[in-house]
Scaffold this motif. Structure first.
Motif, PDB file in Angstrom:
ATOM      1  N   VAL A 162      -4.005   1.345  18.583  1.00  0.00           N
ATOM      2  CA  VAL A 162      -3.021   0.350  18.713  1.00  0.00           C
ATOM      3  C   VAL A 162      -3.484  -0.863  17.662  1.00  0.00           C
ATOM      4  CG1 VAL A 162      -1.848  -0.957  20.354  1.00  0.00           C
ATOM      5  CG2 VAL A 162      -2.522   1.245  21.231  1.00  0.00           C
ATOM      6  N   SER A 163      -2.365  -1.401  17.043  1.00  0.00           N
ATOM      7  CA  SER A 163      -2.802  -2.410  16.155  1.00  0.00           C
ATOM      8  C   SER A 163      -1.569  -3.405  16.470  1.00  0.00           C
ATOM      9  CB  SER A 163      -2.965  -2.001  14.811  1.00  0.00           C
ATOM     10  OG  SER A 163      -3.271  -3.179  13.913  1.00  0.00           O
ATOM     11  N   PRO A 164      -1.690  -4.685  16.464  1.00  0.00           N
ATOM     12  CA  PRO A 164      -0.674  -5.568  16.860  1.00  0.00           C
ATOM     13  C   PRO A 164       0.721  -5.490  15.884  1.00  0.00           C
ATOM     14  CG  PRO A 164      -2.549  -6.623  17.055  1.00  0.00           C
ATOM     15  CD  PRO A 164      -2.964  -5.536  16.455  1.00  0.00           C
ATOM     16  N   LEU A 165       0.414  -5.529  14.436  1.00  0.00           N
ATOM     17  CA  LEU A 165       1.433  -5.423  13.489  1.00  0.00           C
ATOM     18  C   LEU A 165       1.481  -4.039  12.524  1.00  0.00           C
ATOM     19  CD1 LEU A 165       0.722  -9.244  12.099  1.00  0.00           C
ATOM     20  CD2 LEU A 165       2.477  -8.468  13.596  1.00  0.00           C
ATOM     21  N   TYR A 166       0.298  -3.840  12.191  1.00  0.00           N
ATOM     22  CA  TYR A 166       0.447  -2.408  11.148  1.00  0.00           C
ATOM     23  C   TYR A 166      -0.515  -1.211  11.859  1.00  0.00           C
ATOM     24  CZ  TYR A 166       1.947  -6.027   7.943  1.00  0.00           C
ATOM     25  OH  TYR A 166       2.560  -6.997   7.220  1.00  0.00           O
ATOM     26  N   HIS A 167       0.101  -0.351  11.554  1.00  0.00           N
ATOM     27  CA  HIS A 167      -0.627   1.122  11.908  1.00  0.00           C
ATOM     28  C   HIS A 167      -1.675   1.224  10.999  1.00  0.00           C
ATOM     29  CE1 HIS A 167       2.483   2.070  14.882  1.00  0.00           C
ATOM     30  NE2 HIS A 167       3.232   2.426  14.153  1.00  0.00           N
ATOM     31  N   PRO A 168      -2.711   2.027  11.277  1.00  0.00           N
ATOM     32  CA  PRO A 168      -3.845   2.237  10.447  1.00  0.00           C
ATOM     33  C   PRO A 168      -3.696   2.840   9.165  1.00  0.00           C
ATOM     34  CG  PRO A 168      -4.124   3.611  12.422  1.00  0.00           C
ATOM     35  CD  PRO A 168      -3.019   2.592  12.542  1.00  0.00           C
ATOM     36  N   TYR A 169      -2.490   3.588   8.967  1.00  0.00           N
ATOM     37  CA  TYR A 169      -2.223   4.397   7.585  1.00  0.00           C
ATOM     38  C   TYR A 169      -1.989   3.245   6.616  1.00  0.00           C
ATOM     39  CZ  TYR A 169       2.583   3.992   9.399  1.00  0.00           C
ATOM     40  OH  TYR A 169       3.922   3.482   9.896  1.00  0.00           O
ATOM     41  N   TYR A 170      -1.843   2.275   6.940  1.00  0.00           N
ATOM     42  CA  TYR A 170      -1.431   1.085   5.807  1.00  0.00           C
ATOM     43  C   TYR A 170      -2.907   0.878   5.244  1.00  0.00           C
ATOM     44  CZ  TYR A 170       3.272   0.168   6.947  1.00  0.00           C
ATOM     45  OH  TYR A 170       4.722   0.056   7.035  1.00  0.00           O
ATOM     46  N   LEU A 171      -3.820   1.160   5.775  1.00  0.00           N
ATOM     47  CA  LEU A 171      -5.121   0.987   5.071  1.00  0.00           C
ATOM     48  C   LEU A 171      -5.174   1.828   3.735  1.00  0.00           C
ATOM     49  CD1 LEU A 171      -7.589   0.816   8.226  1.00  0.00           C
ATOM     50  CD2 LEU A 171      -7.192  -1.110   6.493  1.00  0.00           C
ATOM     51  N   TRP A 172      -4.723   2.863   4.097  1.00  0.00           N
ATOM     52  CA  TRP A 172      -4.466   4.199   2.875  1.00  0.00           C
ATOM     53  C   TRP A 172      -3.543   3.534   1.668  1.00  0.00           C
ATOM     54  CZ3 TRP A 172      -8.260   7.373   1.657  1.00  0.00           C
ATOM     55  CH2 TRP A 172      -8.908   7.811   2.881  1.00  0.00           C
ATOM     56  N   VAL A 173      -2.395   2.942   2.305  1.00  0.00           N
ATOM     57  CA  VAL A 173      -1.478   2.379   1.466  1.00  0.00           C
ATOM     58  C   VAL A 173      -2.154   1.509   0.446  1.00  0.00           C
ATOM     59  CG1 VAL A 173       0.869   1.202   1.215  1.00  0.00           C
ATOM     60  CG2 VAL A 173       0.509   2.869   3.042  1.00  0.00           C
ATOM     61  N   TYR A 174      -2.616   0.576   0.891  1.00  0.00           N
ATOM     62  CA  TYR A 174      -3.175  -0.864   0.294  1.00  0.00           C
ATOM     63  C   TYR A 174      -4.442  -0.423  -0.520  1.00  0.00           C
ATOM     64  CZ  TYR A 174      -0.870  -4.301   2.843  1.00  0.00           C
ATOM     65  OH  TYR A 174       0.321  -5.132   3.508  1.00  0.00           O
ATOM     66  N   LYS A 175      -5.090   0.574  -0.320  1.00  0.00           N
ATOM     67  CA  LYS A 175      -6.072   1.250  -1.008  1.00  0.00           C
ATOM     68  C   LYS A 175      -5.496   1.962  -2.227  1.00  0.00           C
ATOM     69  CE  LYS A 175     -10.193   4.348  -0.975  1.00  0.00           C
ATOM     70  NZ  LYS A 175      -9.545   5.650  -1.613  1.00  0.00           N
ATOM     71  N   GLY A 176      -4.467   2.631  -2.311  1.00  0.00           N
ATOM     72  CA  GLY A 176      -3.819   3.126  -2.965  1.00  0.00           C
ATOM     73  C   GLY A 176      -3.291   2.215  -4.334  1.00  0.00           C
ATOM     74  N   VAL A 177      -2.588   1.200  -3.575  1.00  0.00           N
ATOM     75  CA  VAL A 177      -2.063   0.078  -4.511  1.00  0.00           C
ATOM     76  C   VAL A 177      -3.091  -0.576  -5.385  1.00  0.00           C
ATOM     77  CG1 VAL A 177      -1.219  -2.450  -4.334  1.00  0.00           C
ATOM     78  CG2 VAL A 177      -0.254  -0.470  -2.689  1.00  0.00           C
ATOM     79  N   ASP A 178      -4.489  -0.932  -4.905  1.00  0.00           N
ATOM     80  CA  ASP A 178      -5.363  -1.448  -5.399  1.00  0.00           C
ATOM     81  C   ASP A 178      -5.857  -0.252  -6.570  1.00  0.00           C
ATOM     82  OD1 ASP A 178      -5.614  -3.779  -4.193  1.00  0.00           O
ATOM     83  OD2 ASP A 178      -7.256  -3.075  -2.983  1.00  0.00           O
ATOM     84  N   GLU A 179      -5.892   1.119  -6.159  1.00  0.00           N
ATOM     85  CA  GLU A 179      -6.325   2.000  -7.213  1.00  0.00           C
ATOM     86  C   GLU A 179      -5.207   2.040  -8.403  1.00  0.00           C
ATOM     87  OE1 GLU A 179      -8.852   4.557  -3.868  1.00  0.00           O
ATOM     88  OE2 GLU A 179      -6.615   4.846  -4.241  1.00  0.00           O
TER      89      GLU A 179
END
Length: 268
Positions: free
Chosen positions: A150-167
């Motif tokens: 449970v996260s207030p704003l973003y689900h944890p899969y966004y961590l993978w999304v942002y990592k992919g953006v950086d890469e």
């Protein structure tokens, strides 16, 4: 009767007092800054000295144990980062080089603090210019974050999304970006809501684009659109909009002021 504390218990007590004092100091410091903000115009040298002192303090904090109060410490470091990031006048002179230090402290104390880690990732890669460090810290966060929390704003899969953006955008590592987008899709598919299902579909489309065309402008526009959606100040918005337009994307502004991005059919 032995009135002395065992060493381990005494150490924990001292640590508890230190964490509470640290938190109280942070709250008082933030309240003072918000109620009576600094109006004096400092010289560039004074801003540099302030930043050097903050860097020294952050390095000290990196060596302090949390004694089981990591969540409280992470909250405090994140609030401190918000204060640092929001000081526009200081950042004009010094930039954002301390972003990865705050990011490291938050991840080490509360790796599953998803909302904070996403903002810290953007600040570290886009503003501090250290995408490799951002990826490393996102990896550490992902190693210690379950796919469903449970996260207030973003689900944890966004961590993978942002990592992919950086890469994809900053490191040019297409294979790593494909893996991150695949993992984001896999995690998003475990959620029942339509937003998560749509994100999973888009992440798989991104992987397909990258497999067929590693230099796909469609995928890059999608990545910059993600940066735009998570922009934390006007500077990030301007950078993302400029990159999207340079890649051939079209910017649409709705009557109510919302921004949307479209990709012309001729863009590959």
């Amino acid at each position: 009767m032995n009135s002395t504390f065992p060493q381990q218990q005494l150490g924990k007590m001292i640590g508890t007092i230190a964490i509470i004092a640290l938190s109280l100091t942070g709250v008082i410091w933030l309240q003072k800054s918000l109620i009576a903000p600094e109006t004096k115009q400092l010289t560039p040298e004074e801003y540099e000295k302030q930043q050097a002192l903050e860097k020294l303090q952050l390095n000290v904090y990196k060596n302090l144990p949390s004694f089981g109060y990591g969540n409280i410490a992470a909250d405090w470091f994140y609030l401190r980062f918000i204060q640092y990031f929001g000081d526009g006048e200081a950042r004009k002179h010094t930039g954002y080089p301390l972003s990865p230090d705050y990011f490291q402290l938050v991840v080490e104390n509360d790796p599953s603090f998803v909302d904070a880690n996403l903002r810290l990732s953007v600040s570290t890669s886009l503003f501090a210019g250290l995408p490799q460090k951002s990826v490393q810290l996102l990896e550490k966060s992902l190693e210690n974050t379950p796919s469903k929390i449970v996260s207030p704003l973003y689900h944890p899969y966004y961590l993978w999304v942002y990592k992919g953006v950086d890469e994809l955008l900053f490191l040019g590592d297409v294979e790593a970006a494909k893996h991150s987008n695949t993992m984001a899709a896999n995690w998003a598919d475990t959620y029942p809501d339509e937003v998560s299902k749509n994100l999973a579909r888009r992440r798989r489309q991104t992987v397909e684009f990258l497999e067929n065309n590693p230099d796909s402008r469609v995928a890059q526009i999608g990545a910059w659109s993600q940066v735009l959606n998570s922009a934390i100040n006007a500077e990030a918005v301007e950078r993302a909009l400029g990159e999207i337009q340079a890649l051939g994307g079209e910017i649409l502004v709705t009557p109510d002021g919302n921004i949307s991005v479209s990709v012309p059919e001729h863009i590959d």
